[in-house]
Design a protein around this motif. Structure first.
Motif, PDB file in Angstrom:
ATOM      1  N   UNK A  53       0.816  -1.217   0.000  1.00 32.10           N
ATOM      2  CA  UNK A  53       0.000   0.000   0.000  1.00 32.10           C
ATOM      3  C   UNK A  53       0.848   1.264   0.000  1.00 32.10           C
ATOM      4  N   UNK A  54       2.155   1.113   0.255  1.00 33.55           N
ATOM      5  CA  UNK A  54       3.041   2.273   0.262  1.00 33.55           C
ATOM      6  C   UNK A  54       3.588   2.606  -1.128  1.00 33.55           C
ATOM      7  N   UNK A  55       3.323   1.730  -2.094  1.00 35.09           N
ATOM      8  CA  UNK A  55       3.897   1.928  -3.422  1.00 35.09           C
ATOM      9  C   UNK A  55       3.303   3.179  -4.049  1.00 35.09           C
ATOM     10  N   UNK A  56       4.173   4.120  -4.440  1.00 33.07           N
ATOM     11  CA  UNK A  56       3.686   5.356  -5.037  1.00 33.07           C
ATOM     12  C   UNK A  56       3.970   5.434  -6.528  1.00 33.07           C
ATOM     13  N   UNK A  57       4.823   4.564  -7.031  1.00 33.39           N
ATOM     14  CA  UNK A  57       5.028   4.512  -8.474  1.00 33.39           C
ATOM     15  C   UNK A  57       5.444   3.093  -8.852  1.00 33.39           C
ATOM     16  N   UNK A  58       5.200   2.780 -10.119  1.00 32.37           N
ATOM     17  CA  UNK A  58       5.481   1.415 -10.580  1.00 32.37           C
ATOM     18  C   UNK A  58       6.222   1.506 -11.908  1.00 32.37           C
ATOM     19  N   UNK A  59       7.248   0.709 -12.044  1.00 35.97           N
ATOM     20  CA  UNK A  59       8.039   0.662 -13.270  1.00 35.97           C
ATOM     21  C   UNK A  59       7.179   0.174 -14.439  1.00 35.97           C
ATOM     22  N   UNK A  60       7.253   0.855 -15.577  1.00 40.12           N
ATOM     23  CA  UNK A  60       6.580   0.385 -16.784  1.00 40.12           C
ATOM     24  C   UNK A  60       7.592  -0.131 -17.804  1.00 40.12           C
ATOM     25  N   UNK A  61       8.490   0.743 -18.249  1.00 36.39           N
ATOM     26  CA  UNK A  61       9.515   0.320 -19.211  1.00 36.39           C
ATOM     27  C   UNK A  61      10.543   1.436 -19.332  1.00 36.39           C
ATOM     28  N   UNK A  62      11.552   1.191 -20.107  1.00 30.45           N
ATOM     29  CA  UNK A  62      12.554   2.212 -20.387  1.00 30.45           C
ATOM     30  C   UNK A  62      12.051   3.090 -21.538  1.00 30.45           C
ATOM     31  N   UNK A  63      12.409   4.348 -21.519  1.00 29.56           N
ATOM     32  CA  UNK A  63      12.070   5.248 -22.624  1.00 29.56           C
ATOM     33  C   UNK A  63      12.620   4.689 -23.946  1.00 29.56           C
ATOM     34  N   UNK A  64      13.777   4.096 -23.894  1.00 26.27           N
ATOM     35  CA  UNK A  64      14.404   3.543 -25.100  1.00 26.27           C
ATOM     36  C   UNK A  64      13.673   2.314 -25.644  1.00 26.27           C
ATOM     37  N   UNK A  65      12.744   1.760 -24.858  1.00 26.71           N
ATOM     38  CA  UNK A  65      11.929   0.640 -25.363  1.00 26.71           C
ATOM     39  C   UNK A  65      10.867   1.109 -26.350  1.00 26.71           C
ATOM     40  N   UNK A  66      10.615   2.416 -26.384  1.00 25.22           N
ATOM     41  CA  UNK A  66       9.577   2.978 -27.251  1.00 25.22           C
ATOM     42  C   UNK A  66      10.214   3.829 -28.341  1.00 25.22           C
ATOM     43  N   UNK A  67       9.909   3.518 -29.597  1.00 23.47           N
ATOM     44  CA  UNK A  67      10.322   4.400 -30.684  1.00 23.47           C
ATOM     45  C   UNK A  67       9.399   5.608 -30.697  1.00 23.47           C
ATOM     46  N   UNK A  68       9.820   6.658 -31.376  1.00 23.30           N
ATOM     47  CA  UNK A  68       8.957   7.825 -31.511  1.00 23.30           C
ATOM     48  C   UNK A  68       7.628   7.419 -32.154  1.00 23.30           C
TER      49      UNK A  68
END
Ligand code: FES
Length: 122
Positions: A5-20
């Motif tokens: 319940x203390x989690x305030x953010x969660x990892x999604x992915x690296x910016x470099x995993x997404x192309x423009x």
């Protein structure tokens, strides 16, 4: 020890995993439900929304991680073609009748994308 319940953010992915102008979808789990979200990279910005069309509450994507129109100018719903701006999720055309997408709050730290307050999503 940190509780879930203390989690305030969660990892999604690296910016470099997404192309423009590419997208990626995720499921954010809660104790009693889960919410579908997707993120879009545009240049060095990343925008995130619930993967729910306000028209008929359908998932938006055409294929996995495919949320944009042919010109990659708008988010477009695969069900009935409602169009939304990438930056704000504002409805610009179609049966969304002026109702936009629901934003999720992201933060990018050191090239890593997190979702803020994952328990409050959805
Ligand atoms: S469900 Fe998206 S336009 Fe109808």
């Amino acid at each position: 020890m940190k509780k879930d319940s203390d989690v305030t953010s969660k990892f999604l992915c690296k910016l470099s995993d997404l192309e423009n102008l590419s997208c990626k979808s995720f499921t954010v789990d809660h104790p009693q439900k889960s919410s579908r979200i997707f993120i879009i990279r545009k240049a060095d910005d990343v925008f995130g929304y619930l993967n729910v069309c306000p028209h008929a509450l359908a998932p938006l994507e055409w294929n996995p991680d495919d949320f944009l129109d042919e010109k990659k100018e708008f988010i477009i719903c695969s069900m009935h073609g409602a169009k939304f701006t990438i930056e704000e999720g504002t409805c610009v055309e179609g049966p969304c009748n002026g109702v936009g997408l629901t934003k999720v709050n992201l933060n990018i730290t050191d090239g890593t994308i997190f979702i803020d307050n994952p328990k409050k999503v959805g």
